[in-house]
Design an enzyme around this catalytic site. Structure first.
Site, PDB file in Angstrom:
ATOM      1  N   LYS A   9       0.835  -1.213   0.000  1.00 28.04           N
ATOM      2  CA  LYS A   9       0.000   0.000   0.000  1.00 28.04           C
ATOM      3  C   LYS A   9       0.866   1.258   0.000  1.00 28.04           C
ATOM      4  CE  LYS A   9      -1.992  -1.120   3.914  1.00 28.04           C
ATOM      5  NZ  LYS A   9      -1.244  -2.362   4.228  1.00 28.04           N
TER       6      LYS A   9
ATOM      7  N   ARG B  83      -9.332   1.033   9.350  1.00 21.75           N
ATOM      8  CA  ARG B  83      -8.831  -0.327   9.556  1.00 21.75           C
ATOM      9  C   ARG B  83      -9.797  -1.166  10.373  1.00 21.75           C
ATOM     10  NH1 ARG B  83      -3.111   0.658   9.025  1.00 21.75           N
ATOM     11  NH2 ARG B  83      -1.912  -1.194   9.427  1.00 21.75           N
TER      12      ARG B  83
ATOM     13  N   ARG C 134      11.911  -6.236   4.266  1.00 23.25           N
ATOM     14  CA  ARG C 134      11.716  -4.781   4.141  1.00 23.25           C
ATOM     15  C   ARG C 134      12.764  -3.995   4.926  1.00 23.25           C
ATOM     16  NH1 ARG C 134       6.006  -2.039   5.322  1.00 23.25           N
ATOM     17  NH2 ARG C 134       6.219  -3.054   7.334  1.00 23.25           N
TER      18      ARG C 134
ATOM     19  N   ARG D  86      11.827  -2.209  10.569  1.00 22.76           N
ATOM     20  CA  ARG D  86      10.800  -1.746  11.494  1.00 22.76           C
ATOM     21  C   ARG D  86      10.673  -2.743  12.641  1.00 22.76           C
ATOM     22  NH1 ARG D  86       5.610   0.108   7.966  1.00 22.76           N
ATOM     23  NH2 ARG D  86       4.536  -1.048   9.599  1.00 22.76           N
TER      24      ARG D  86
ATOM     25  N   ARG E 208       0.046  -8.991  13.405  1.00 26.27           N
ATOM     26  CA  ARG E 208      -0.566  -8.005  12.488  1.00 26.27           C
ATOM     27  C   ARG E 208      -1.479  -8.695  11.478  1.00 26.27           C
ATOM     28  NH1 ARG E 208       4.623  -5.446  10.405  1.00 26.27           N
ATOM     29  NH2 ARG E 208       3.341  -4.115   9.091  1.00 26.27           N
TER      30      ARG E 208
HETATM   31  P1  AP5 Z   1       4.915  -1.653   1.764  1.00 30.99           P
HETATM   32  O1  AP5 Z   1       4.539  -0.761   0.627  1.00 30.99           O
HETATM   33  O2  AP5 Z   1       5.773  -1.114   2.858  1.00 30.99           O
HETATM   34  O3  AP5 Z   1       3.600  -2.370   2.324  1.00 30.99           O
HETATM   35  P2  AP5 Z   1       2.380  -1.766   3.158  1.00 30.99           P
HETATM   36  O4  AP5 Z   1       1.134  -2.403   2.636  1.00 30.99           O
HETATM   37  O5  AP5 Z   1       2.433  -0.274   3.178  1.00 30.99           O
HETATM   38  O6  AP5 Z   1       2.758  -2.412   4.549  1.00 30.99           O
HETATM   39  P3  AP5 Z   1       2.769  -1.823   6.035  1.00 30.99           P
HETATM   40  O7  AP5 Z   1       3.435  -2.893   6.858  1.00 30.99           O
HETATM   41  O8  AP5 Z   1       3.361  -0.450   6.102  1.00 30.99           O
HETATM   42  O9  AP5 Z   1       1.281  -1.776   6.315  1.00 30.99           O
HETATM   43  P4  AP5 Z   1       0.623  -1.823   7.644  1.00 30.99           P
HETATM   44  O10 AP5 Z   1      -0.761  -1.534   7.231  1.00 30.99           O
HETATM   45  O11 AP5 Z   1       0.788  -3.046   8.463  1.00 30.99           O
HETATM   46  O12 AP5 Z   1       1.437  -0.770   8.519  1.00 30.99           O
HETATM   47  P5  AP5 Z   1       1.186   0.749   8.853  1.00 30.99           P
HETATM   48  O13 AP5 Z   1       2.456   1.445   8.713  1.00 30.99           O
HETATM   49  O14 AP5 Z   1      -0.009   1.266   8.117  1.00 30.99           O
HETATM   50  O15 AP5 Z   1       5.612  -2.955   1.117  1.00 30.99           O
HETATM   51  C1  AP5 Z   1       6.099  -3.989   1.958  1.00 30.99           C
HETATM   52  C2  AP5 Z   1       7.443  -4.491   1.391  1.00 30.99           C
HETATM   53  O16 AP5 Z   1       7.208  -5.142   0.138  1.00 30.99           O
HETATM   54  C3  AP5 Z   1       8.463  -3.386   1.089  1.00 30.99           C
HETATM   55  O17 AP5 Z   1       9.739  -3.897   1.380  1.00 30.99           O
HETATM   56  C4  AP5 Z   1       8.301  -3.110  -0.425  1.00 30.99           C
HETATM   57  O18 AP5 Z   1       9.523  -2.672  -1.017  1.00 30.99           O
HETATM   58  C5  AP5 Z   1       7.897  -4.488  -0.942  1.00 30.99           C
HETATM   59  N1  AP5 Z   1       6.937  -4.459  -2.037  1.00 30.99           N
HETATM   60  C6  AP5 Z   1       5.887  -3.613  -2.200  1.00 30.99           C
HETATM   61  N2  AP5 Z   1       5.163  -3.930  -3.292  1.00 30.99           N
HETATM   62  C7  AP5 Z   1       5.771  -5.030  -3.827  1.00 30.99           C
HETATM   63  C8  AP5 Z   1       5.480  -5.841  -4.982  1.00 30.99           C
HETATM   64  N3  AP5 Z   1       4.421  -5.619  -5.769  1.00 30.99           N
HETATM   65  N4  AP5 Z   1       6.300  -6.899  -5.230  1.00 30.99           N
HETATM   66  C9  AP5 Z   1       7.383  -7.160  -4.438  1.00 30.99           C
HETATM   67  N5  AP5 Z   1       7.710  -6.421  -3.344  1.00 30.99           N
HETATM   68  C10 AP5 Z   1       6.894  -5.359  -3.042  1.00 30.99           C
HETATM   69  O19 AP5 Z   1       0.768   0.657  10.380  1.00 30.99           O
HETATM   70  C11 AP5 Z   1       1.692   0.289  11.378  1.00 30.99           C
HETATM   71  C12 AP5 Z   1       1.017   0.229  12.728  1.00 30.99           C
HETATM   72  O20 AP5 Z   1       0.454   1.517  13.066  1.00 30.99           O
HETATM   73  C13 AP5 Z   1      -0.195  -0.725  12.829  1.00 30.99           C
HETATM   74  O21 AP5 Z   1       0.205  -2.063  13.084  1.00 30.99           O
HETATM   75  C14 AP5 Z   1      -0.949  -0.101  14.007  1.00 30.99           C
HETATM   76  O22 AP5 Z   1      -0.354  -0.398  15.226  1.00 30.99           O
HETATM   77  C15 AP5 Z   1      -0.781   1.396  13.756  1.00 30.99           C
HETATM   78  N6  AP5 Z   1      -1.868   1.932  12.899  1.00 30.99           N
HETATM   79  C16 AP5 Z   1      -1.730   2.464  11.661  1.00 30.99           C
HETATM   80  N7  AP5 Z   1      -2.932   2.837  11.173  1.00 30.99           N
HETATM   81  C17 AP5 Z   1      -3.839   2.512  12.134  1.00 30.99           C
HETATM   82  C18 AP5 Z   1      -5.249   2.626  12.216  1.00 30.99           C
HETATM   83  N8  AP5 Z   1      -5.994   3.128  11.204  1.00 30.99           N
HETATM   84  N9  AP5 Z   1      -5.859   2.205  13.346  1.00 30.99           N
HETATM   85  C19 AP5 Z   1      -5.152   1.697  14.388  1.00 30.99           C
HETATM   86  N10 AP5 Z   1      -3.805   1.539  14.365  1.00 30.99           N
HETATM   87  C20 AP5 Z   1      -3.161   1.956  13.246  1.00 30.99           C
END
Ligand code: AP5
Length: 215
Positions: free
Chosen positions: A15, A89, A128, A161, A172
């Protein structure tokens, strides 16, 4: 005319990677609640101190905290294209957003669902790397930095991370399937859902996104 777009999907689905590309392409305002929270943790604000406990354990931060974070980051939803990455979420969050937007006669226009099997998520998150300075994201396998361990953009040493440790990844994914996946039917029932196959390579996922966005 602007729109309100949501990127929905499991952790590691890509994402953030695709949202950065989409922002560069379209000039959309990209809000990643995860990024905003990580900045708050780094700055050691009150929100950051509360959030860190939940984030490191792979759990969702409480509803009141996340709503404050989001509405502070986006005080006005009526101008330009807004891309929400990682919010909503839970159904509670989606309802809170709907209520907030409804006051201005606005609504979420489209929800892009990043579909990917759990085993691909584990593989991606295990490889990552993140730049703690500028936020650029890399992957040892699919998107390595040009110089080992260093950010291509600003030269800072890359880190993993805390929530990309195996126990946290497992938690997660569980949280995703228990609390976030109900949003799939929530938005499908409202005619907003656009699924894409996020398990493909980055270029292929980009072109799928291009097709559905008429870019
Ligand atoms: P990446 O683009 O980093 O993936 P992502 O979907 O953004 O993954 P996240 O882990 O950041 O999502 P998340 O939703 O768990 O975490 P968030 O930061 O929002 O890609 C992943 C890897 O794959 C990278 O290395 C990339 O290079 C590679 N890649 C990408 N596309 C690819 C492809 N097509 N092919 C091959 N490789 C690829 O949230 C973190 C924490 O914050 C949560 O756990 C929670 O505690 C809190 N939080 C955030 N939002 C909320 C909310 N709304 N409510 C409550 N808590 C929240």
């Amino acid at each position: 005319m602007g729109e309100i777009l949501v990127f929905l999907g499991p952790p590691g689905a890509g994402k953030g990677t695709l949202a950065s590309w989409y922002r560069e392409k379209t000039g959309a305002k990209h809000i990643s609640t995860g990024d905003v929270l990580r900045q708050a943790v780094k700055d050691e604000t009150e929100v950051g101190k509360t959030a860190a406990k939940y984030m490191n354990a792979g759990k969702l931060v409480p509803l009141d905290v996340i709503l404050d974070v989001l509405f502070e980051a986006v005080p006005d939803f009526s101008t330009g294209t807004i891309l929400l990455d990682g919010f909503p979420r839970t159904v509670d969050q989606a309802e809170a957003l709907e209520k907030r937007l409804g006051k201005k006669n606005l609504e979420v226009d489209r929800v892009v669902l990043f579909e990917i099997p759990d085993e691909d998520v584990v593989k991606r998150l295990s490889g990552r790397l993140l730049c703690p300075n500028c936020g650029a994201v890399y992957n040892l396998e699919s998107a390595p930095p040009h110089r080992e361990g260093l950010c291509d953009v600003c030269g800072t040493e890359l880190i993993r991370r805390k929530d990309d440790e195996p126990d946290s990844i497992r938690e997660r994914l569980k949280v995703y399937w228990d609390s976030t996946s109900p949003l799939v039917s929530y938005y499908r029932d409202r005619g907003k859902l656009v699924p894409i196959d996020a398990s493909k390579g980055i270029e292929e996922v980009r072109s799928e996104l291009k097709n559905i966005s008429n870019l």
